[in-house]
Write a protein that holds these residues in place. Structure first.
Motif, PDB file in Angstrom:
ATOM      1  N   ILE A 253       1.095  -1.176   0.155  1.00 54.02           N
ATOM      2  CA  ILE A 253       0.093  -0.026   0.036  1.00 54.02           C
ATOM      3  C   ILE A 253       0.877   1.324  -0.027  1.00 54.02           C
ATOM      4  CG2 ILE A 253      -1.612   1.414   1.203  1.00 54.02           C
ATOM      5  CD1 ILE A 253      -2.839  -1.500   2.342  1.00 54.02           C
ATOM      6  N   SER A 254       1.995   1.162   0.749  1.00 55.41           N
ATOM      7  CA  SER A 254       3.051   2.391   1.013  1.00 55.41           C
ATOM      8  C   SER A 254       3.513   2.508  -0.298  1.00 55.41           C
ATOM      9  CB  SER A 254       3.871   2.260   2.227  1.00 55.41           C
ATOM     10  OG  SER A 254       3.127   2.455   3.248  1.00 55.41           O
ATOM     11  N   GLU A 255       3.979   1.526  -1.023  1.00 56.24           N
ATOM     12  CA  GLU A 255       4.763   1.483  -2.246  1.00 56.24           C
ATOM     13  C   GLU A 255       3.656   2.363  -3.342  1.00 56.24           C
ATOM     14  OE1 GLU A 255       7.755  -1.840  -1.970  1.00 56.24           O
ATOM     15  OE2 GLU A 255       5.934  -2.336  -3.020  1.00 56.24           O
ATOM     16  N   ARG A 256       2.478   1.940  -3.445  1.00 50.61           N
ATOM     17  CA  ARG A 256       1.633   2.226  -4.299  1.00 50.61           C
ATOM     18  C   ARG A 256       1.437   3.823  -4.144  1.00 50.61           C
ATOM     19  NH1 ARG A 256      -1.028  -1.286  -7.612  1.00 50.61           N
ATOM     20  NH2 ARG A 256      -0.438  -3.475  -7.144  1.00 50.61           N
ATOM     21  N   ILE A 257       1.187   4.285  -2.917  1.00 49.61           N
ATOM     22  CA  ILE A 257       0.707   5.710  -2.488  1.00 49.61           C
ATOM     23  C   ILE A 257       2.196   6.603  -3.005  1.00 49.61           C
ATOM     24  CG2 ILE A 257       0.715   7.285  -0.523  1.00 49.61           C
ATOM     25  CD1 ILE A 257      -0.813   5.288   1.046  1.00 49.61           C
ATOM     26  N   ILE A 258       3.297   6.058  -2.853  1.00 49.40           N
ATOM     27  CA  ILE A 258       4.496   6.763  -3.175  1.00 49.40           C
ATOM     28  C   ILE A 258       4.339   6.762  -4.731  1.00 49.40           C
ATOM     29  CG2 ILE A 258       6.991   6.695  -3.293  1.00 49.40           C
ATOM     30  CD1 ILE A 258       6.701   5.313  -0.577  1.00 49.40           C
ATOM     31  N   GLU A 259       4.136   5.636  -5.296  1.00 48.21           N
ATOM     32  CA  GLU A 259       4.210   5.606  -6.695  1.00 48.21           C
ATOM     33  C   GLU A 259       3.300   6.622  -7.398  1.00 48.21           C
ATOM     34  OE1 GLU A 259       5.166   1.172  -7.314  1.00 48.21           O
ATOM     35  OE2 GLU A 259       3.227   1.671  -8.257  1.00 48.21           O
ATOM     36  N   LYS A 260       1.968   6.708  -6.886  1.00 52.60           N
ATOM     37  CA  LYS A 260       1.046   7.576  -7.451  1.00 52.60           C
ATOM     38  C   LYS A 260       1.406   9.122  -7.228  1.00 52.60           C
ATOM     39  CE  LYS A 260      -2.733   4.398  -7.933  1.00 52.60           C
ATOM     40  NZ  LYS A 260      -3.152   4.471  -9.045  1.00 52.60           N
ATOM     41  N   GLY A 261       2.355   9.295  -6.173  1.00 50.50           N
ATOM     42  CA  GLY A 261       2.579  10.614  -5.791  1.00 50.50           C
ATOM     43  C   GLY A 261       1.215  11.219  -4.890  1.00 50.50           C
ATOM     44  N   LEU A 262       0.856  10.484  -4.004  1.00 57.13           N
ATOM     45  CA  LEU A 262      -0.411  11.000  -3.297  1.00 57.13           C
ATOM     46  C   LEU A 262       0.302  11.746  -2.050  1.00 57.13           C
ATOM     47  CD1 LEU A 262      -2.938   8.197  -3.591  1.00 57.13           C
ATOM     48  CD2 LEU A 262      -2.510   9.866  -4.929  1.00 57.13           C
ATOM     49  N   ASN A 263      -0.108  12.845  -1.917  1.00 56.32           N
ATOM     50  CA  ASN A 263       0.676  13.869  -0.828  1.00 56.32           C
ATOM     51  C   ASN A 263      -0.569  14.154   0.239  1.00 56.32           C
ATOM     52  OD1 ASN A 263       2.571  15.166   0.074  1.00 56.32           O
ATOM     53  ND2 ASN A 263       2.057  17.188  -1.082  1.00 56.32           N
ATOM     54  N   PHE A 264      -0.468  13.146   0.889  1.00 55.72           N
ATOM     55  CA  PHE A 264      -1.298  13.112   2.271  1.00 55.72           C
ATOM     56  C   PHE A 264      -0.422  12.409   3.424  1.00 55.72           C
ATOM     57  CE2 PHE A 264      -3.268   9.615  -0.084  1.00 55.72           C
ATOM     58  CZ  PHE A 264      -2.944   8.532   0.660  1.00 55.72           C
ATOM     59  N   THR A 265      -0.688  12.822   4.594  1.00 52.21           N
ATOM     60  CA  THR A 265      -0.188  11.957   5.719  1.00 52.21           C
ATOM     61  C   THR A 265      -1.443  10.875   6.165  1.00 52.21           C
ATOM     62  OG1 THR A 265      -0.902  13.631   7.331  1.00 52.21           O
ATOM     63  CG2 THR A 265       1.234  13.623   6.637  1.00 52.21           C
ATOM     64  N   TRP A 266      -0.903   9.967   7.134  1.00 52.14           N
ATOM     65  CA  TRP A 266      -1.946   9.049   7.440  1.00 52.14           C
ATOM     66  C   TRP A 266      -1.602   8.524   9.022  1.00 52.14           C
ATOM     67  CZ3 TRP A 266       0.024   3.891   8.130  1.00 52.14           C
ATOM     68  CH2 TRP A 266       1.054   3.548   7.133  1.00 52.14           C
ATOM     69  N   ALA A 267      -2.563   8.121   9.587  1.00 51.82           N
ATOM     70  CA  ALA A 267      -2.192   7.694  10.866  1.00 51.82           C
ATOM     71  C   ALA A 267      -3.197   6.215  11.141  1.00 51.82           C
ATOM     72  CB  ALA A 267      -3.070   8.426  11.829  1.00 51.82           C
ATOM     73  N   ALA A 268      -2.442   5.093  11.816  1.00 49.91           N
ATOM     74  CA  ALA A 268      -3.079   4.025  12.020  1.00 49.91           C
ATOM     75  C   ALA A 268      -2.497   3.284  13.230  1.00 49.91           C
ATOM     76  CB  ALA A 268      -2.635   3.138  10.689  1.00 49.91           C
ATOM     77  N   THR A 269      -3.209   2.101  13.323  1.00 50.16           N
ATOM     78  CA  THR A 269      -3.182   1.288  14.665  1.00 50.16           C
ATOM     79  C   THR A 269      -2.372   0.301  14.341  1.00 50.16           C
ATOM     80  OG1 THR A 269      -5.333   1.812  15.401  1.00 50.16           O
ATOM     81  CG2 THR A 269      -4.456   0.057  16.248  1.00 50.16           C
ATOM     82  N   MET A 270      -1.222  -0.200  15.183  1.00 49.05           N
ATOM     83  CA  MET A 270      -0.203  -1.121  15.081  1.00 49.05           C
ATOM     84  C   MET A 270      -0.015  -1.966  16.390  1.00 49.05           C
ATOM     85  SD  MET A 270       3.641  -0.523  14.619  1.00 49.05           S
ATOM     86  CE  MET A 270       4.052  -0.551  12.924  1.00 49.05           C
ATOM     87  N   ARG A 271      -0.179  -3.293  16.374  1.00 47.07           N
ATOM     88  CA  ARG A 271       0.394  -4.046  17.267  1.00 47.07           C
ATOM     89  C   ARG A 271       1.700  -3.951  17.453  1.00 47.07           C
ATOM     90  NH1 ARG A 271      -2.699  -8.021  20.039  1.00 47.07           N
ATOM     91  NH2 ARG A 271      -0.562  -9.329  19.600  1.00 47.07           N
ATOM     92  N   LEU A 294       1.229   6.662  14.760  1.00 53.29           N
ATOM     93  CA  LEU A 294       0.825   5.337  15.235  1.00 53.29           C
ATOM     94  C   LEU A 294       0.064   5.185  16.497  1.00 53.29           C
ATOM     95  CD1 LEU A 294       3.871   3.312  14.218  1.00 53.29           C
ATOM     96  CD2 LEU A 294       1.621   3.089  13.105  1.00 53.29           C
ATOM     97  N   LEU A 295      -0.852   4.204  16.598  1.00 55.26           N
ATOM     98  CA  LEU A 295      -1.429   3.993  17.798  1.00 55.26           C
ATOM     99  C   LEU A 295      -1.082   2.515  18.302  1.00 55.26           C
ATOM    100  CD1 LEU A 295      -4.862   5.043  19.340  1.00 55.26           C
ATOM    101  CD2 LEU A 295      -4.324   2.665  19.691  1.00 55.26           C
ATOM    102  N   ILE A 296      -0.373   2.321  19.294  1.00 52.14           N
ATOM    103  CA  ILE A 296      -0.004   1.019  19.705  1.00 52.14           C
ATOM    104  C   ILE A 296      -0.275   0.808  21.171  1.00 52.14           C
ATOM    105  CG2 ILE A 296       2.151  -0.311  20.017  1.00 52.14           C
ATOM    106  CD1 ILE A 296       3.736   1.345  18.192  1.00 52.14           C
ATOM    107  N   GLY A 297      -1.135  -0.139  21.195  1.00 50.36           N
ATOM    108  CA  GLY A 297      -1.803  -0.314  22.635  1.00 50.36           C
ATOM    109  C   GLY A 297      -0.909  -1.058  23.439  1.00 50.36           C
ATOM    110  N   VAL A 298      -0.714  -0.626  24.745  1.00 51.43           N
ATOM    111  CA  VAL A 298       0.058  -1.315  25.738  1.00 51.43           C
ATOM    112  C   VAL A 298      -0.757  -2.054  26.669  1.00 51.43           C
ATOM    113  CG1 VAL A 298       2.310  -1.008  26.973  1.00 51.43           C
ATOM    114  CG2 VAL A 298       2.130   0.275  25.059  1.00 51.43           C
ATOM    115  N   GLU A 299      -1.555  -1.264  27.040  1.00 53.22           N
ATOM    116  CA  GLU A 299      -2.502  -1.539  28.114  1.00 53.22           C
ATOM    117  C   GLU A 299      -1.803  -1.517  29.452  1.00 53.22           C
ATOM    118  OE1 GLU A 299      -4.980  -1.020  26.066  1.00 53.22           O
ATOM    119  OE2 GLU A 299      -4.147  -2.311  24.046  1.00 53.22           O
TER     120      GLU A 299
END
Ligand code: B12
Ligand code: SF4
Length: 472
Positions: A253-271, A294-299
């Motif tokens: 997904i990241s490679e495709r975003i770069i290839e297309k030159g889409l210029n936005f930031t993003w945020a997501a959840t990671m374990r 990133l949002l990384i739940g530690v709990e």
């Protein structure tokens, strides 16, 4: 041919995330046959008036419902609509009805159908059944009241690969209004459903049976490109439970975003276990494609507690992710929960220690601390109920179950007050501050180091003059 109207309602709630559930179920209906109208109680100044204006041609009214406060508004609107048009089928879907399919119908006579789990196909079939006035017995994944007033629960649906529903239609909402309310051009998007894991404080394993499905990278990035050209957003908030489930998918997904030159930031959840298996190059690629937070739940800061929670991650993995993000400059939220049943004081001490360490690693690291709340559909909640804890018993009682303030029997008043002060000083001590606040910031750091929060004058001032609503 005049199109039939499908009315969908998002109840009043905190924050202005786009109503992705309603967009999802509204997008699968044939636009030639149906006009989908989404009304959002958070956006529309007079939602009842808007609903009234469309009721004549409507063939069903659907609502999305989370456990807690949103139920109150959902009930009020549902009852009002039923009064105005008694024969209009009213459908509730979302997390609350996935957890309480029958109870919701038993308690509130104005609701006709509840939907469980993934809702797209169930809703499509329901709408067709309403239009053709056919029986609901064949619609899987729902619970309904039949003509004799009996409550019937149909068999569940198996989860469908998300590519089938990837063509979501954001034109169903006024995207600009959400940008305005959020104060930035941030698009909400969800690329996966469910989760493979088994955390005992989470409802996902119950609702999706530890299954997971996602939109393929090509389809997802093409969709984001289309939306980017149309709405010129600057940031994407990925609402997935665990976006980093498969490293290869995320990288593509990241490679495709770069290839297309889409210029936005993003945020997501990671374990943390997922992040620990990714290389620093993988993190760099994600950052290059726009990853900002990133949002990384530690709990918990205690490994014993983490294991008890069946979190299936190690503290070292949390630190590995933190080191990588620090190196690249990716912001991270590491949420913690305190006050689990039977949580020892040592465990709480460990949590304070780890939260402090993570905060001091980078000014863009945050450690929101929540208080345990027995959310339904989780193993811990089932256990506290077995031990005699009484949960709300009706849909109306659930509407008073709020996530803020109350700490239940698990967090003493003393601990609650300690943590409220700790959270305040932690944030103040380690986030970027203007030069004039630097002396106060130093004091806050010392307060955190020595856990000395008596006479919290600074906190009182901020609470009085600058308090904002927060989820922590
Ligand atoms: C965005 C979000 C919010 C937003 C809600 C925005 C809104 N629309 O009002 C905000 C920030 C307000 C929020 C708040 C909270 N949230 Co929240 N949130 C989410 C999140 C991250 C995404 C929801 C989403 O849009 N999903 C995308 C859509 C497409 O999926 P969906 O909602 O599941 O909808 C599908 C089905 O449920 C069904 N469906 C849903 N609605 C309808 C309606 C109809 C008519 C039909 C037919 C079908 C249907 O079909 C849809 C498509 O398949 C989810 C996690 C997740 N990934 O789902 C947590 C989640 C829903 N939140 C959760 C929690 C615990 C909270 C908080 C308590 C958090 C906290 N710690 O304080 C608060 C309090 C909520 C409250 N009581 O006010 C829990 C569930 C709680 C529950 N039992 O309801 C979740 C599942 C996270 C988790 N794993 O614990 N949240
Ligand atoms: S907390 Fe996150 S990782 Fe754990 S089961 Fe829930 S969604 Fe999955």
């Amino acid at each position: 041919m005049k199109r039939k109207k499908i009315l969908l309602y998002n109840p009043i709630a905190v924050f202005f995330d786009m109503p992705l559930a309603l967009i999802a179920v509204g997008s699968v209906l044939d636009p030639e046959k149906y006009e989908v109208i989404i009304i959002d109680g958070r956006i529309d100044e007079n939602p009842m008036e808007t609903i009234k204006n469309h009721l004549d041609d409507a063939i069903c009214f659907g609502l999305t419902v989370l456990t807690g406060k949103p139920i109150k508004d959902a009930v009020t609107v549902t009852q009002a609509v039923k009064k105005l048009k008694n024969d209009l089928p009213i459908v509730w879907g979302g997390w609350h009805t996935s957890l309480f399919p029958k109870q919701t119908l038993i308690d509130e006579i104005s609701i006709d159908v509840t939907v469980q789990g993934q809702g797209e196909d169930a809703f499509k079939e329901l709408v067709e059944a309403f239009e053709n006035k056919t029986d609901l017995a064949a619609v899987k994944g729902i619970c309904y009241r039949n003509s004799q007033g009996e409550i019937i629960k149909n068999p569940p649906r198996t989860i469908v690969k998300m590519d089938a529903f990837a063509n979501v239609n954001y034109e169903l909402i006024d995207v600009e209004k959400y940008f305005e309310k959020k104060g930035r051009r941030q698009l909400d998007y969800i690329s996966s459903t469910g989760c493979f894991f088994r955390c005992s404080f989470c409802a996902d394993p119950f609702v999706y049976n530890r299954k997971w499905t996602a939109v393929s990278p090509e389809i997802m990035v093409n969709k984001l490109e289309e939306l980017y050209k149309k709405y010129k957003f600057t940031d994407v908030n990925l609402q997935d439970e665990t976006y980093f489930t498969y490293r290869d998918r995320v990288i593509e997904i990241s490679e495709r975003i770069i290839e297309k030159g889409l210029n936005f930031t993003w945020a997501a959840t990671m374990r943390a276990d997922q992040g620990s298996r990714m290389t620093i190059e993988d993190f760099k690629l994600c950052a290059k494609s726009g990853l900002r937070r990133l949002l990384i739940g530690v709990e918990s800061g205690s490994q014993v507690m983490m294991d008890w929670l069946k979190k299936d991650i190690k503290l070292e993995q949390v630190y590995m992710c933190a080191e990588r993000c620090k190196e690249i400059g990716i912001a991270v939220q590491f949420p913690f929960i305190v006050g689990f049943p039977e949580e020892s004081d040592e465990s709480i001490t460990e949590t304070i220690k780890v939260a402090l360490e993570l905060n001091s690693m980078h000014p863009n690291f945050r450690t929101p601390i929540f208080y345990f709340k027995p959310y339904p559909g989780t193993t811990i909640t089932d256990n506290v109920v077995k031990q005699g804890y009484k949960l709300p018993e009706t849909v109306h009682e659930w509407s008073d179950f709020d996530f803020v303030g109350s700490t239940g029997p698990w967090v003493s008043r003393e601990k609650y007050e300690f943590f409220e002060k700790f959270k305040f000083y932690l944030k103040f001590a380690y986030s970027k501050q203007k030069a004039v606040y630097l002396p106060l910031q130093l004091i806050a750091k010392l307060r955190c180091k020595y856990k000395f929060f008596n006479l919290p004058i600074e906190k009182k001032l901020v609470d009085t003059f600058f308090r904002k609503q927060e989820l922590a």
